[in-house]
Design a protein around this motif. Structure first.
Motif, mmCIF file in Angstrom:
data_model
loop_
_atom_site.group_PDB
_atom_site.id
_atom_site.type_symbol
_atom_site.label_atom_id
_atom_site.label_comp_id
_atom_site.label_asym_id
_atom_site.label_seq_id
_atom_site.Cartn_x
_atom_site.Cartn_y
_atom_site.Cartn_z
ATOM 1 N N PRO A 174 10.274 9.769 -7.730
ATOM 2 C CA PRO A 174 11.065 9.228 -8.848
ATOM 3 C C PRO A 174 11.562 7.798 -8.657
ATOM 4 O O PRO A 174 11.547 7.015 -9.603
ATOM 5 N N ILE A 175 12.011 7.432 -7.493
ATOM 6 C CA ILE A 175 12.540 6.075 -7.295
ATOM 7 C C ILE A 175 11.414 5.054 -7.418
ATOM 8 O O ILE A 175 11.597 3.979 -7.994
ATOM 9 N N LEU A 176 10.239 5.369 -6.884
ATOM 10 C CA LEU A 176 9.143 4.415 -6.873
ATOM 11 C C LEU A 176 8.403 4.325 -8.203
ATOM 12 O O LEU A 176 7.715 3.342 -8.460
ATOM 13 N N THR A 177 8.536 5.337 -9.047
ATOM 14 C CA THR A 177 7.866 5.248 -10.348
ATOM 15 C C THR A 177 8.565 4.247 -11.256
ATOM 16 O O THR A 177 7.982 3.791 -12.244
ATOM 17 N N ALA A 178 9.810 3.880 -10.935
ATOM 18 C CA ALA A 178 10.538 2.902 -11.734
ATOM 19 C C ALA A 178 10.130 1.471 -11.393
ATOM 20 O O ALA A 178 10.478 0.546 -12.115
ATOM 21 N N PRO A 200 7.924 -1.653 -11.414
ATOM 22 C CA PRO A 200 6.827 -2.116 -12.271
ATOM 23 C C PRO A 200 5.580 -2.457 -11.459
ATOM 24 O O PRO A 200 5.666 -2.785 -10.267
ATOM 25 N N GLY A 201 4.444 -2.382 -12.089
ATOM 26 C CA GLY A 201 3.192 -2.699 -11.420
ATOM 27 C C GLY A 201 3.111 -4.140 -10.966
ATOM 28 O O GLY A 201 2.424 -4.468 -9.999
ATOM 29 N N GLY A 202 3.830 -5.021 -11.656
ATOM 30 C CA GLY A 202 3.837 -6.431 -11.279
ATOM 31 C C GLY A 202 4.426 -6.673 -9.897
ATOM 32 O O GLY A 202 4.021 -7.597 -9.189
ATOM 33 N N VAL A 203 5.362 -5.842 -9.500
ATOM 34 C CA VAL A 203 5.958 -5.976 -8.167
ATOM 35 C C VAL A 203 4.923 -5.637 -7.099
ATOM 36 O O VAL A 203 4.837 -6.316 -6.070
ATOM 37 N N ILE A 204 4.132 -4.620 -7.346
ATOM 38 C CA ILE A 204 3.082 -4.249 -6.388
ATOM 39 C C ILE A 204 2.039 -5.352 -6.303
ATOM 40 O O ILE A 204 1.586 -5.716 -5.221
ATOM 41 N N TRP A 205 1.673 -5.918 -7.450
ATOM 42 C CA TRP A 205 0.724 -7.037 -7.447
ATOM 43 C C TRP A 205 1.301 -8.241 -6.714
ATOM 44 O O TRP A 205 0.593 -8.945 -5.999
ATOM 45 N N LEU A 206 2.584 -8.488 -6.896
ATOM 46 C CA LEU A 206 3.232 -9.601 -6.206
ATOM 47 C C LEU A 206 3.188 -9.400 -4.691
ATOM 48 O O LEU A 206 2.893 -10.336 -3.943
ATOM 49 N N LEU A 207 3.460 -8.185 -4.241
ATOM 50 C CA LEU A 207 3.383 -7.899 -2.809
ATOM 51 C C LEU A 207 1.971 -8.098 -2.277
ATOM 52 O O LEU A 207 1.777 -8.651 -1.185
ATOM 53 N N LEU A 208 0.980 -7.649 -3.036
ATOM 54 C CA LEU A 208 -0.404 -7.831 -2.602
ATOM 55 C C LEU A 208 -0.802 -9.301 -2.580
ATOM 56 O O LEU A 208 -1.475 -9.757 -1.650
ATOM 57 N N LEU A 209 -0.376 -10.062 -3.574
ATOM 58 C CA LEU A 209 -0.681 -11.494 -3.593
ATOM 59 C C LEU A 209 0.017 -12.243 -2.461
ATOM 60 O O LEU A 209 -0.560 -13.148 -1.859
ATOM 61 N N ILE A 262 0.836 -1.214 0.000
ATOM 62 C CA ILE A 262 0.000 0.000 0.000
ATOM 63 C C ILE A 262 0.864 1.255 0.000
ATOM 64 O O ILE A 262 0.576 2.220 -0.732
ATOM 65 N N ALA A 263 1.935 1.254 0.793
ATOM 66 C CA ALA A 263 2.819 2.426 0.834
ATOM 67 C C ALA A 263 3.470 2.673 -0.525
ATOM 68 O O ALA A 263 3.520 3.822 -0.995
ATOM 69 N N VAL A 264 3.960 1.614 -1.168
ATOM 70 C CA VAL A 264 4.582 1.774 -2.483
ATOM 71 C C VAL A 264 3.551 2.244 -3.501
ATOM 72 O O VAL A 264 3.836 3.128 -4.320
ATOM 73 N N TRP A 265 2.353 1.693 -3.444
ATOM 74 C CA TRP A 265 1.310 2.083 -4.389
ATOM 75 C C TRP A 265 0.930 3.560 -4.229
ATOM 76 O O TRP A 265 0.822 4.292 -5.212
ATOM 77 N N VAL A 266 0.760 3.999 -2.987
ATOM 78 C CA VAL A 266 0.380 5.397 -2.734
ATOM 79 C C VAL A 266 1.525 6.344 -3.106
ATOM 80 O O VAL A 266 1.316 7.362 -3.785
ATOM 81 N N LEU A 267 2.733 6.032 -2.677
ATOM 82 C CA LEU A 267 3.866 6.911 -2.974
ATOM 83 C C LEU A 267 4.199 6.920 -4.456
ATOM 84 O O LEU A 267 4.641 7.940 -4.995
ATOM 85 N N ARG A 268 3.969 5.808 -5.129
ATOM 86 C CA ARG A 268 4.175 5.767 -6.574
ATOM 87 C C ARG A 268 3.167 6.684 -7.270
ATOM 88 O O ARG A 268 3.484 7.326 -8.267
ATOM 89 N N GLY A 269 1.970 6.742 -6.730
ATOM 90 C CA GLY A 269 0.955 7.634 -7.284
ATOM 91 C C GLY A 269 1.308 9.095 -7.136
ATOM 92 O O GLY A 269 0.906 9.931 -7.946
ATOM 93 N N PHE A 270 2.061 9.425 -6.092
ATOM 94 C CA PHE A 270 2.507 10.802 -5.901
ATOM 95 C C PHE A 270 3.631 11.182 -6.855
ATOM 96 O O PHE A 270 3.985 12.345 -6.969
ATOM 97 N N GLY A 271 4.221 10.203 -7.515
ATOM 98 C CA GLY A 271 5.243 10.479 -8.519
ATOM 99 C C GLY A 271 6.645 10.573 -7.960
ATOM 100 O O GLY A 271 7.490 11.262 -8.537
#
Length: 67
Positions: free
Chosen positions: A34-38, A40-49, A23-32
């Motif tokens: 720079p480190i977190l925008t790199a 991939p979305g698959g990593v966030i899905w993997l963490l959630l799964l 959740i933290a990575v997803w929210v901070l990535r949404g804020f833009g």
């Protein structure tokens, strides 16, 4: 404290850790940020799964493995 309650606590803590990080990575990535925008979305899905899997394991261990 029994072995099963210790195991359940570990599953619950790992669930919270994976879910919180996802959740933290997803929210901070949404804020833009720079480190977190790199990341991939698959990593966030993997963490959630992984979080969902740990939550299921904690539930199963708590309800079914009481012998």
């Amino acid at each position: 404290m029994s072995q099963y309650s210790k195991l359940n606590r570990i599953f619950t803590q790992v669930f919270g850790m994976f879910f919180g990080v996802a959740i933290a990575v997803w929210v901070l990535r949404g804020f833009g940020i720079p480190i977190l925008t790199a990341i991939p979305g698959g990593v966030i899905w993997l963490l959630l799964l992984l979080a969902i899997g740990m939550g299921i394991m904690a539930y199963v261990q708590k309800t079914w493995w009481r012998f």
